[in-house]
Scaffold this motif. Structure first.
Motif, mmCIF file in Angstrom:
data_model
loop_
_atom_site.group_PDB
_atom_site.id
_atom_site.type_symbol
_atom_site.label_atom_id
_atom_site.label_comp_id
_atom_site.label_asym_id
_atom_site.label_seq_id
_atom_site.Cartn_x
_atom_site.Cartn_y
_atom_site.Cartn_z
ATOM 1 N N ARG A 1 0.825 -1.219 0.000
ATOM 2 C CA ARG A 1 0.000 0.000 0.000
ATOM 3 C C ARG A 1 0.854 1.262 0.000
ATOM 4 N N VAL A 2 2.102 1.154 0.430
ATOM 5 C CA VAL A 2 2.957 2.345 0.622
ATOM 6 C C VAL A 2 3.172 3.142 -0.672
ATOM 7 N N PRO A 3 3.547 2.530 -1.774
ATOM 8 C CA PRO A 3 3.808 3.310 -2.999
ATOM 9 C C PRO A 3 2.586 4.148 -3.423
ATOM 10 N N GLY A 4 1.403 3.527 -3.314
ATOM 11 C CA GLY A 4 0.183 4.231 -3.707
ATOM 12 C C GLY A 4 -0.048 5.467 -2.849
ATOM 13 N N MET A 5 0.178 5.293 -1.550
ATOM 14 C CA MET A 5 -0.042 6.405 -0.634
ATOM 15 C C MET A 5 0.988 7.511 -0.877
ATOM 16 N N GLU A 6 2.239 7.104 -1.115
ATOM 17 C CA GLU A 6 3.292 8.097 -1.382
ATOM 18 C C GLU A 6 2.969 8.857 -2.668
ATOM 19 N N GLU A 7 2.470 8.142 -3.645
ATOM 20 C CA GLU A 7 2.109 8.767 -4.916
ATOM 21 C C GLU A 7 0.981 9.786 -4.707
ATOM 22 N N GLN A 8 0.004 9.412 -3.883
ATOM 23 C CA GLN A 8 -1.104 10.336 -3.598
ATOM 24 C C GLN A 8 -0.578 11.600 -2.933
ATOM 25 N N ILE A 9 0.349 11.423 -1.993
ATOM 26 C CA ILE A 9 0.912 12.585 -1.282
ATOM 27 C C ILE A 9 1.652 13.480 -2.270
ATOM 28 N N ARG A 10 2.429 12.856 -3.168
ATOM 29 C CA ARG A 10 3.170 13.657 -4.174
ATOM 30 C C ARG A 10 2.195 14.423 -5.036
ATOM 31 N N SER A 11 1.129 13.750 -5.398
ATOM 32 C CA SER A 11 0.120 14.384 -6.270
ATOM 33 C C SER A 11 -0.520 15.588 -5.574
ATOM 34 N N LEU A 12 -0.833 15.401 -4.314
ATOM 35 C CA LEU A 12 -1.449 16.487 -3.544
ATOM 36 C C LEU A 12 -0.469 17.649 -3.383
ATOM 37 N N ARG A 13 0.803 17.352 -3.205
ATOM 38 C CA ARG A 13 1.804 18.434 -3.113
ATOM 39 C C ARG A 13 1.859 19.210 -4.425
ATOM 40 N N GLY A 14 1.782 18.428 -5.506
ATOM 41 C CA GLY A 14 1.786 19.046 -6.834
ATOM 42 C C GLY A 14 0.582 19.964 -7.017
ATOM 43 N N GLN A 15 -0.580 19.463 -6.584
ATOM 44 C CA GLN A 15 -1.811 20.269 -6.686
ATOM 45 C C GLN A 15 -1.672 21.542 -5.873
ATOM 46 N N GLU A 16 -1.127 21.404 -4.663
ATOM 47 C CA GLU A 16 -0.964 22.558 -3.774
ATOM 48 C C GLU A 16 -0.060 23.607 -4.438
ATOM 49 N N THR A 17 1.040 23.135 -5.024
ATOM 50 C CA THR A 17 1.972 24.057 -5.695
ATOM 51 C C THR A 17 1.256 24.787 -6.838
ATOM 52 N N GLY A 18 0.478 24.054 -7.615
ATOM 53 C CA GLY A 18 -0.264 24.637 -8.732
ATOM 54 C C GLY A 18 -1.245 25.695 -8.255
ATOM 55 N N LEU A 19 -1.969 25.373 -7.176
ATOM 56 C CA LEU A 19 -2.957 26.319 -6.634
ATOM 57 C C LEU A 19 -2.265 27.576 -6.095
ATOM 58 N N GLU A 20 -1.100 27.389 -5.416
ATOM 59 C CA GLU A 20 -0.350 28.551 -4.903
ATOM 60 C C GLU A 20 0.066 29.462 -6.062
ATOM 61 N N SER A 21 0.447 28.843 -7.163
ATOM 62 C CA SER A 21 0.832 29.638 -8.358
ATOM 63 C C SER A 21 -0.355 30.438 -8.861
ATOM 64 N N GLN A 22 -1.508 29.811 -8.907
ATOM 65 C CA GLN A 22 -2.717 30.509 -9.371
ATOM 66 C C GLN A 22 -3.039 31.678 -8.458
ATOM 67 N N ILE A 23 -2.940 31.444 -7.145
ATOM 68 C CA ILE A 23 -3.205 32.514 -6.166
ATOM 69 C C ILE A 23 -2.235 33.670 -6.385
ATOM 70 N N SER A 24 -0.993 33.345 -6.619
ATOM 71 C CA SER A 24 0.033 34.370 -6.820
ATOM 72 C C SER A 24 -0.287 35.194 -8.070
ATOM 73 N N ALA A 25 -0.674 34.493 -9.138
ATOM 74 C CA ALA A 25 -1.008 35.184 -10.401
ATOM 75 C C ALA A 25 -2.225 36.087 -10.206
ATOM 76 N N LEU A 26 -3.230 35.636 -9.480
ATOM 77 C CA LEU A 26 -4.442 36.437 -9.248
ATOM 78 C C LEU A 26 -4.101 37.656 -8.399
#
Lengths: 249, 75
Positions: free
Chosen positions: A86-111
């Motif tokens: 189960r570990v790889p899947g969970m780590e992948e989810q965490i990476r994905s969420l970090r990626g999403q967070e970074t993307g959203l922060e960029s959008q906030i910065s642009a706005l």
């Protein structure tokens, strides 16, 4: 020619009588001793058999415990494997969420940048609303990350606990296998002892029969000849006394 | 359980036969005719018969002692 005194005859009579008393019952005593010894031998053989039975029972119990421990180890290792999968899947989810967070922060910065260059209050308000919405999504991302990281930590703790249990079980198994080997060795020696006892008992039985027979035979023949001699000596004494009592005038 | 009782009896009966032989021999100076020789021969036969008893007793004791040794083994 007769050359004997009554004193000699009485000495002999006394010796013969004493001997009869000394050997009386030798056959019965030998038979009783034989019974006692055979009884004691049988008790010893029963004890030896009980020792073998107990050892065999211990072997069965140890074998069963080893099998159960093996199964327990297999089950726990299976659980560890499932958790690890189960570990790889969970780590992948965490990476994905970090990626999403970074993307959203960029959008906030642009706005924010676009809001700075905006004159209209209505437009600025709209931009702020969008920023607030994005911040809410960032917060959700972070919450999900934290939840996944906690779950991952718990999973690793569980894996570690199970691995310790597996190690303990393996140590226990090593001890059980050592005990089993020792008990098998002991059992073989006990079985050998029992067989040798049975053979020795056969010899004891046979020799006791011979001993009792010899005792009875000795008592019978020695008693018979001694009685005969005693009677003969009595006749001799009676004869001499009769001779001495004869009146020769 | 041991062979000591058998050995004790064997010693007692051997002593009894020896005592009988000794008692008969004590009368020898006072009994000079051929009847004493007959009696002595009879007592000698008793002593000889004792040997069979002693041999059987010895064999028996050896067998019992061997059984005891095996029974006392500890594992």
């Amino acid at each position: 020619m007769v050359q004997v005194t009554t004193e000699a005859l009485r000495m002999v009579r006394s010796s013969l009588t004493d001997f009869l008393a000394d050997v009386e019952g030798i056959g019965a005593r030998a038979a009783q001793q034989s019974d006692n010894i055979l009884h004691a031998c049988k008790l010893q053989m029963n004890r030896a058999q009980a020792d073998v039975d107990q050892s065999e029972a211990r072997i069965v119990a140890l074998t069963k415990e080893i099998r159960q421990t093996e199964e327990s180890i297999r089950n726990m290792e299976g659980e560890i494997k499932a958790l690890a999968a189960r570990v790889p899947g969970m780590e992948e989810q965490i990476r994905s969420l970090r990626g999403q967070e970074t993307g959203l922060e960029s959008q906030i910065s642009a706005l924010r940048s676009s809001m700075d260059s905006c004159d209209s209050p209505e437009a600025r308000e709209q931009i702020q609303d969008r920023i607030n919405g994005l911040r809410e999504r960032v917060s959700q991302c972070r919450d999900q990350q934290r939840s996944l990281e906690n779950a991952l930590r718990n999973l690793e703790d569980q894996k570690a606990r199970l691995q310790k249990q597996v190690n303990d079980a393996r140590s226990r198994m090593a001890r059980l296998e050592s005990d089993l080997a020792a008990e098998r060795n002991r059992c073989n020696r006990l079985r050998d002892k029992l067989e040798r006892l049975k053979m020795a008992f056969g010899r004891v039985e046979s020799d006791l029969q011979d001993y009792v027979s010899a005792a009875r035979g000795f008592e019978s023949s020695s008693t018979e000849s001694t009685h005969r001699n005693a009677s003969g000596v009595d006749l001799c004494i009676a004869g001499i006394e009769s001779y001495l009592a004869t009146d020769l005038k | 359980m041991s062979s000591s009782e058998i050995r004790k009896d064997m010693q007692e009966f051997q002593a009894a036969v020896k005592k009988l032989s000794g008692g008969i021999a004590q009368a020898s100076p006072l009994w000079k005719d051929s009847r004493f020789a007959d009696l002595s021969a009879s007592v000698s036969r008793v002593a000889s018969e004792l040997k069979d008893f002693m041999v059987a007793g010895d064999e028996c004791c050896i067998a019992v002692d061997r059984f005891d040794r095996i029974a006392s083994e500890k594992y």
